[in-house]
Scaffold this motif. Structure first.
Motif, mmCIF file in Angstrom:
data_model
loop_
_atom_site.group_PDB
_atom_site.id
_atom_site.type_symbol
_atom_site.label_atom_id
_atom_site.label_comp_id
_atom_site.label_asym_id
_atom_site.label_seq_id
_atom_site.Cartn_x
_atom_site.Cartn_y
_atom_site.Cartn_z
ATOM 1 N N THR A 149 -3.510 5.038 -9.237
ATOM 2 C CA THR A 149 -3.350 5.766 -7.979
ATOM 3 C C THR A 149 -3.181 7.257 -8.246
ATOM 4 O O THR A 149 -3.805 8.102 -7.599
ATOM 5 N N ARG B 187 0.851 -1.186 0.000
ATOM 6 C CA ARG B 187 0.000 0.000 0.000
ATOM 7 C C ARG B 187 0.887 1.237 0.000
ATOM 8 O O ARG B 187 2.019 1.191 0.444
ATOM 9 N N THR B 188 0.338 2.333 -0.475
ATOM 10 C CA THR B 188 1.104 3.580 -0.486
ATOM 11 C C THR B 188 0.845 4.309 0.837
ATOM 12 O O THR B 188 0.066 5.257 0.885
ATOM 13 N N VAL C 27 -5.563 2.020 -2.987
ATOM 14 C CA VAL C 27 -5.831 2.121 -4.432
ATOM 15 C C VAL C 27 -4.727 1.415 -5.202
ATOM 16 O O VAL C 27 -4.974 0.671 -6.163
ATOM 17 N N TYR C 28 -3.478 1.612 -4.785
ATOM 18 C CA TYR C 28 -2.335 0.979 -5.446
ATOM 19 C C TYR C 28 -2.402 -0.542 -5.313
ATOM 20 O O TYR C 28 -2.036 -1.273 -6.230
#
Length: 371
Positions: free
Chosen positions: A140, A89-90, A131-132
């Protein structure tokens, strides 16, 4: 003849890395910086770039050439360290606006609640950092751009392994902790092995590999800096407190890299190239160095303030439409763009999902959220 050509290609690659390192160390001064060689760039880089350009409708090369303000989305993934190899995840998201006057870092809380455009029914409500995980870097970038109605010209995706390597290469850094806390990267809590103890107002800290026998240290290595920036649950300011600690680390890295030669050896550059993906070409980087050089002296940092929301036992951060409009206004002003309405309240089409009444109220309240 082929050997000579190969040697020249290797030299060009090293030059590209060196140029990019110097530019970012002088200009942005953040540890998610844009070390890249073409071998380390995603195979879909050209596709991602064209999608981003199509989304914002801007001729980015022309903007840089003319010295106009540009934007870069820096994404820090929770992979590349702690034995994590998944897509991740970002967990760190910073939208950087760069002009000849200044550089502004706007931190986007990882728990910001959104719906993923085009995937609303499949994914329902999600945190923006996921989202990523569900899609890719291009999606993203477009989601953040759509959410705030701000064009994003470039991106850089850096994993956590990069932070460790940078700090270690510098020989460690000293960071004064804004609060007292105990943290283990193994458990993400205040217990377990590899336990760190940081103290408010002090640069010294304690560490116990076995979680019991502590030793005092006066300088953070890469692992300690990573632990210092990752803790969230014990911070009374939650993700806002964490982004503050990230910026403290950024400041110290900047202070320790006044001489870029500290980071420009071949071994280090080769090791960190695998930790970064970006759509910024060497040519554009050279232009950025020329056009925005003076901005390095004026770096501002801010974080988006949001309200807490519990949904099915999961904590989210909610940015009301009123407050989101303020963020959009600020960013568009930095980019010298005309005033415009902020993006969709949840990025995606909220009509395709069931939005809880409590969330609806938070989304459309005009009251300022509390930190």
């Amino acid at each position: 003849m082929n050997e000579n050509r190969s040697d020249r290609n290797k030299k060009r690659s090293r030059v590209k890395i060196t140029i990019i390192s110097i530019i970012v160390l002088m200009l942005v001064g953040v540890f998610w910086f844009l070390h890249s060689v073409y071998k380390s760039v995603d195979n879909n880089m050209s596709q991602s770039y064209s999608q981003i350009k199509e989304t914002n409708g801007r001729d980015t090369s022309k903007l840089v050439k003319e010295g106009k303000p540009i934007s870069i989305l820096l994404l820090g993934t929770d992979t590349g360290a702690l034995k994590r190899t998944d897509n991740g995840r970002t967990d760190t998201m910073m939208l950087i606006t760069i002009s000849k006057k200044n550089v502004k870092l706007t931190s986007i809380p990882r728990d910001t609640i959104v719906t993923i455009p085009g995937m609303e029914k499949e994914t329902d409500l999600q945190k923006i950092n996921s989202v990523y995980t569900f899609t890719n870097v291009s999606k993203t970038v477009s989601t953040v751009s759509k959410y705030l109605n701000v064009p994003i010209d470039y991106y850089a995706l850096v994993n956590m392994g990069g932070l460790e390597k940078i700090v270690n290469q510098l020989g460690g850094i000293k960071v004064k902790s804004p609060l007292t806390f105990t943290f283990s990267p193994d458990t993400a809590h205040s217990y377990g092995k590899n336990l760190y103890k940081f103290y408010k107002g002090k640069t010294t800290f304690k560490y116990a590999k076995d979680g019991v026998h502590f030793k005092t240290y006066h300088k953070m290595n890469g692992a300690a800096a990573l632990a210092f920036t990752r803790m969230r649950y014990e911070d009374p300011r939650s993700d806002y407190g964490r982004t503050q600690r990230q910026r403290l680390v950024i400041e110290q890295i900047l202070k320790h890299t006044k001489d870029p030669r500290m980071l420009l050896n071949q071994k280090f550059m080769k090791s960190i190239s695998s930790n970064v993906r970006t759509n910024i070409s060497t040519k554009v980087m050279l232009s950025i160095a020329t056009e925005y050089f003076s901005a390095r002296k004026h770096v501002k940092a801010t974080s988006i303030a949001e309200s807490n929301f519990d949904y099915n036992g999961v904590d989210y951060e909610v940015l009301s439409n009123h407050e989101k409009q303020k963020v959009t206004n600020n960013l568009r002003s930095e980019l010298e763009l005309k005033h415009a309405k902020t993006g969709p309240i949840l990025a995606g089409d909220s009509k395709k999902i069931v939005v809880p009444d409590e969330l609806e109220e938070l989304l459309y309240t005009s009251a300022s959220p509390t930190n």
